[in-house]
Design an enzyme around this catalytic site. Structure first.
Site, PDB file in Angstrom:
ATOM      1  N   TYR A  57     -56.740  49.986 -20.339  1.00  0.00           N
ATOM      2  CA  TYR A  57     -55.857  50.742 -19.444  1.00  0.00           C
ATOM      3  C   TYR A  57     -56.606  51.321 -18.252  1.00  0.00           C
ATOM      4  CZ  TYR A  57     -52.075  50.043 -22.699  1.00  0.00           C
ATOM      5  OH  TYR A  57     -51.122  49.448 -23.485  1.00  0.00           O
ATOM      6  N   ARG A  60     -56.370  48.543 -15.813  1.00  0.00           N
ATOM      7  CA  ARG A  60     -55.016  48.450 -15.250  1.00  0.00           C
ATOM      8  C   ARG A  60     -54.781  49.591 -14.252  1.00  0.00           C
ATOM      9  NH1 ARG A  60     -56.190  45.329 -18.194  1.00  0.00           N
ATOM     10  NH2 ARG A  60     -56.653  44.319 -16.226  1.00  0.00           N
ATOM     11  N   GLN A  92     -38.984  49.828 -16.450  1.00  0.00           N
ATOM     12  CA  GLN A  92     -39.832  49.516 -17.597  1.00  0.00           C
ATOM     13  C   GLN A  92     -41.294  49.431 -17.180  1.00  0.00           C
ATOM     14  OE1 GLN A  92     -37.085  45.991 -18.351  1.00  0.00           O
ATOM     15  NE2 GLN A  92     -37.763  46.434 -20.425  1.00  0.00           N
ATOM     16  N   HIS A 110     -41.116  53.692 -20.027  1.00  0.00           N
ATOM     17  CA  HIS A 110     -42.294  53.257 -20.785  1.00  0.00           C
ATOM     18  C   HIS A 110     -43.566  53.991 -20.370  1.00  0.00           C
ATOM     19  CE1 HIS A 110     -40.154  49.211 -21.817  1.00  0.00           C
ATOM     20  NE2 HIS A 110     -39.828  50.186 -22.635  1.00  0.00           N
ATOM     21  N   CYS A 137     -58.934  67.433 -21.861  1.00  0.00           N
ATOM     22  CA  CYS A 137     -57.580  67.685 -21.381  1.00  0.00           C
ATOM     23  C   CYS A 137     -57.596  68.890 -20.445  1.00  0.00           C
ATOM     24  CB  CYS A 137     -56.647  67.958 -22.567  1.00  0.00           C
ATOM     25  SG  CYS A 137     -55.022  68.591 -22.100  1.00  0.00           S
ATOM     26  N   THR A 177     -36.106  41.465 -15.011  1.00  0.00           N
ATOM     27  CA  THR A 177     -36.367  41.726 -16.424  1.00  0.00           C
ATOM     28  C   THR A 177     -36.151  40.465 -17.250  1.00  0.00           C
ATOM     29  OG1 THR A 177     -34.112  42.406 -16.967  1.00  0.00           O
ATOM     30  CG2 THR A 177     -35.600  44.105 -16.132  1.00  0.00           C
ATOM     31  N   ASN A 202     -32.686  38.044 -10.601  1.00  0.00           N
ATOM     32  CA  ASN A 202     -33.838  37.591 -11.371  1.00  0.00           C
ATOM     33  C   ASN A 202     -34.265  36.202 -10.908  1.00  0.00           C
ATOM     34  OD1 ASN A 202     -35.742  38.181 -13.312  1.00  0.00           O
ATOM     35  ND2 ASN A 202     -34.376  37.942 -15.066  1.00  0.00           N
ATOM     36  N   LEU A 203     -35.525  35.871 -11.151  1.00  0.00           N
ATOM     37  CA  LEU A 203     -36.005  34.524 -10.840  1.00  0.00           C
ATOM     38  C   LEU A 203     -35.218  33.472 -11.607  1.00  0.00           C
ATOM     39  CD1 LEU A 203     -39.928  34.516 -10.635  1.00  0.00           C
ATOM     40  CD2 LEU A 203     -38.312  33.722  -8.884  1.00  0.00           C
TER      41      LEU A 203
END
Length: 233
Positions: A57, A60, A92, A110, A137, A177, A202-203
């Protein structure tokens, strides 16, 4: 169509960000960036090898800060700014491209890459740096930060709010999606049952395409600006 429409719910998925250079979540082999989804996108994977998940992550998070919103993100931001009725963009995606394009009425079901969740105090913090070194934190000081991303087996965020808006929607639009990941894949059915008109951009047809009143196929950066211009009149 817009004369009878007041309340709009838009669902966006990986396809809207793919044109900005962000890889889609998983390919046909169930992999994400050459990793098994079970290893990097589940609580069990994190418990088994937290350093691997944090590095994944971190990469990313670094990558998402180097890409830019595309024409589809900008068109939805224009709709957000000019639409006088209710509007909610449920994404999402864990990138911040909707916000960087200027959209404000956005819900990340998400989670977000540029956020960290403390497993100790459960506070969320804006975060753009690596987590692999177990930084403290900012809220409680515990070294318990994890990516603020909803993994498989975890409950998506703000589901009550999403269903409340679906109940009141006049129009539900799904953009980019696959129609394969629940609960988001079921939103079109819910919206239809509540009386909304349903549109898919959408594609290619999604797995739940038969639930939509209308499907338009093509690139999000072409279809979304065209549709926004149409809806704004």
């Amino acid at each position: 169509m817009s004369d009878s429409i007041r309340n709009i719910v838009i669902l966006t998925g990986a396809g809207i960000s793919a044109e900005s250079g962000i890889d889609t979540f998983r390919d046909g082999g169930g992999l994400w960036e050459k990793h098994r989804v079970e290893d990097v996108a589940t609580p069990e994977g994190f418990a088994r090898d937290p350093a691997l998940v944090q590095r994944f992550y971190d990469a990313r998070r670094e990558a998402v800060q180097k890409v830019e919103p595309n024409a589809a993100h900008r068109a939805l931001a224009k709709l957000d700014a000019e639409w006088e009725g209710d509007l909610l963009i449920v994404t999402q995606n864990v990138d911040d491209l909707h916000e960087r394009a200027g959209a404000k009425r956005v819900l990340h079901m998400h989670g977000e890459l540029l956020s960290a969740l403390c497993a100790s105090c459960e506070q969320r913090h804006k975060w753009s740096e690596p987590l692999v070194g177990n930084p403290a934190c900012p809220g409680c000081g515990a070294e318990a930060l994890r990516p603020d991303v909803v993994w498989f087996g975890e409950m998506p965020y703000e589901m009550d709010r999403i269903y409340d808006r679906l109940r009141r929607a006049d129009l539900f639009v799904s953009i980019g999606t696959s129609g394969a990941v629940y609960p988001a894949a079921g939103f079109v059915r819910d919206a239809r049952e509540f009386g909304a008109h349903t549109l898919e951009l959408n594609l290619q047809r999604s797995e739940g395409s038969y639930w939509f009143d209308e499907t338009r196929k093509g690139r999000a950066s072409d279809l979304v600006p065209e549709w926004v211009a149409e809806i704004l009149g």
